[in-house]
Design a protein around this motif. Sequence first.
Motif, short mmCIF file in Angstrom:
data_model
loop_
_atom_site.label_atom_id
_atom_site.label_comp_id
_atom_site.label_asym_id
_atom_site.label_seq_id
_atom_site.Cartn_x
_atom_site.Cartn_y
_atom_site.Cartn_z
N LEU A 149 6.30 -8.36 -5.54
CA LEU A 149 7.46 -9.24 -5.51
C LEU A 149 7.20 -10.49 -4.67
O LEU A 149 8.04 -11.36 -4.58
CB LEU A 149 8.67 -8.49 -4.97
CG LEU A 149 9.12 -7.31 -5.81
CD1 LEU A 149 10.40 -6.73 -5.28
CD2 LEU A 149 9.31 -7.71 -7.27
N MET B 72 0.07 5.59 -5.64
CA MET B 72 0.01 4.14 -5.47
C MET B 72 1.37 3.51 -5.75
O MET B 72 1.84 2.65 -5.03
CB MET B 72 -1.05 3.55 -6.40
CG MET B 72 -1.37 2.11 -6.09
SD MET B 72 -2.58 1.42 -7.20
CE MET B 72 -4.09 1.99 -6.49
N VAL C 107 -4.24 2.35 -0.03
CA VAL C 107 -3.60 2.09 -1.33
C VAL C 107 -3.77 0.62 -1.72
O VAL C 107 -4.11 0.30 -2.85
CB VAL C 107 -2.10 2.47 -1.26
CG1 VAL C 107 -1.40 2.11 -2.54
CG2 VAL C 107 -1.97 3.95 -0.99
N LYS C 108 -3.54 -0.26 -0.72
CA LYS C 108 -3.68 -1.70 -1.01
C LYS C 108 -5.14 -2.02 -1.33
O LYS C 108 -5.42 -2.86 -2.18
CB LYS C 108 -3.21 -2.52 0.19
CG LYS C 108 -1.70 -2.61 0.27
CD LYS C 108 -1.25 -3.57 1.32
CE LYS C 108 0.27 -3.68 1.31
NZ LYS C 108 0.78 -4.46 2.40
N VAL D 209 0.82 -5.25 -13.47
CA VAL D 209 1.38 -4.99 -12.14
C VAL D 209 1.33 -6.25 -11.28
O VAL D 209 0.31 -6.92 -11.21
CB VAL D 209 0.59 -3.86 -11.41
CG1 VAL D 209 1.08 -3.69 -9.99
CG2 VAL D 209 0.75 -2.57 -12.18
N ARG E 170 10.93 -4.37 2.25
CA ARG E 170 11.23 -5.78 2.05
C ARG E 170 12.70 -5.99 1.71
O ARG E 170 13.37 -6.85 2.26
CB ARG E 170 10.37 -6.34 0.91
CG ARG E 170 10.45 -7.84 0.75
CD ARG E 170 9.92 -8.31 -0.57
NE ARG E 170 10.86 -8.05 -1.65
CZ ARG E 170 11.81 -8.90 -2.04
NH1 ARG E 170 11.93 -10.06 -1.47
NH2 ARG E 170 12.64 -8.58 -3.02
N ASP F 154 -8.93 -2.54 -8.08
CA ASP F 154 -8.54 -2.39 -9.49
C ASP F 154 -8.26 -3.74 -10.14
O ASP F 154 -8.67 -4.00 -11.28
CB ASP F 154 -7.30 -1.49 -9.62
CG ASP F 154 -7.61 -0.04 -9.26
OD1 ASP F 154 -8.81 0.29 -9.19
OD2 ASP F 154 -6.66 0.73 -9.03
N GLU G 212 8.29 -2.21 -1.10
CA GLU G 212 9.40 -2.99 -1.67
C GLU G 212 10.72 -2.62 -0.98
O GLU G 212 11.54 -3.48 -0.71
CB GLU G 212 9.47 -2.73 -3.18
CG GLU G 212 10.65 -3.33 -3.90
CD GLU G 212 10.86 -4.81 -3.63
OE1 GLU G 212 11.95 -5.28 -3.95
OE2 GLU G 212 9.97 -5.48 -3.09
N GLU H 295 3.66 4.04 -2.87
CA GLU H 295 3.39 3.12 -1.76
C GLU H 295 3.96 1.73 -2.05
O GLU H 295 4.52 1.08 -1.17
CB GLU H 295 1.88 3.02 -1.52
CG GLU H 295 1.29 4.22 -0.82
CD GLU H 295 1.85 4.43 0.59
OE1 GLU H 295 1.84 3.47 1.37
OE2 GLU H 295 2.32 5.55 0.87
N GLN I 163 -7.33 -0.05 -2.79
CA GLN I 163 -7.62 0.38 -4.15
C GLN I 163 -6.99 -0.56 -5.17
O GLN I 163 -7.58 -0.87 -6.21
CB GLN I 163 -7.13 1.83 -4.36
CG GLN I 163 -7.63 2.48 -5.63
CD GLN I 163 -9.16 2.43 -5.77
OE1 GLN I 163 -9.88 2.76 -4.84
NE2 GLN I 163 -9.65 1.99 -6.92
N ARG I 164 -5.78 -1.04 -4.83
CA ARG I 164 -5.09 -1.97 -5.74
C ARG I 164 -5.88 -3.27 -5.88
O ARG I 164 -6.01 -3.81 -6.98
CB ARG I 164 -3.68 -2.24 -5.20
CG ARG I 164 -2.71 -2.67 -6.29
CD ARG I 164 -1.30 -2.62 -5.80
NE ARG I 164 -1.04 -3.64 -4.80
CZ ARG I 164 0.02 -3.64 -3.99
NH1 ARG I 164 0.88 -2.66 -4.05
NH2 ARG I 164 0.22 -4.58 -3.12
#
Lengths: 234, 107
Positions: free
Chosen positions: A53, B4, A170-171, A50, B15, A177, B12, B7, A173-174
């Motif tokens: 962008l 996740m 969410v960010k 993952v 953006r 991870d 994206e 989100e 947790q990301r």
Amino acid sequence: MEKDAQSDILSELLRRFSQERILDEVMLIGSWCLAVYRSALAGTGHFPVVRTLDADFLIPNPKSLKREVDIPVLLKELGFVPTHYRSSGWVVYDHSELRVEFLIPELGKGSDSAHEIKKLHVKAQGLRYLNLLADYPRRLLYTGLSVCVPEPAAFALQKLIISERRLNKVKRQRDIDTAVAVLDYVFSNPSELNRLKVILRGLPGGWLKTLSGLAGKNHEGLSVLLSALRKSGA
Amino acid sequence: MPFMMEEIMKDELKRIREVVSSYLREIKKLPKGSVQKKKIRGHVYPYLAVREGSQVSYSYLGKLPSVKLEELNKGIERRRQYRRLLAEAKKNKERLEKMLYGKRRAV
């Protein structure tokens, strides 16, 4: 959206940076580091695929840049267009497949507005804890180019520290991870583990405290290492 | 994990919407049409051909210095490149919207 198209654009961008001899002056950070680790480091099954962008470029020493390069013109030739954030004055460069951002380590009292990097003609955002990445660079081969990225150990520790400051769950947790996946690689490699110890010894007490809290919950190995270092008085 | 991903896709989409408006803004700044050279009685004259609906209008560019002509050609070329990338960005935007919100029916 297609990962190959993204990689192609990033490779072309890195090639142009190399031609202009500024690839030595910037560091690729953020999730694209994982792509570099995957391609350059042995036993890379640990690194998650993952990636976002955003291609983030850290300018570690904005005041000691050697060359003057008009990056916006270079990016325009590759099809990037500027997107302005009027509230902060920050400018990012967008392509249909990729966004390029410039960052610098925020030191001292900091500022809400963007920092102008005159030699590169860009406006960079100052962020905390980026000096941890800037202090531990490593050059790795990616698409035939020597690209500067942070050491995996520094990358993982910085991700853990900033995850604590994230408001978006969410960010957060990301980040955790990703850090755990990179730490798994670090723990499986003795030389990387030594580098982790060296980096940990150089961290301020407050950062270590943050890490201790997080490591206990997310990475048993790091937790054990931190308590061992503390006992040894490091 | 699905939450996740959702989100990430929402980020994206935000953006890519910015990308679309940035391309539209930049395209507006660039020259439209194409430079065509006509040979009349042995002399070459540059014209700017621009499509207006079903018609193509030609305007004589005069004795433009070669540097200016090259600049105009570069601008036109960049406009084409941006239009191509804008189309890609729009396609990505539609795909993301469909993935996030499904097919929206007109009421």
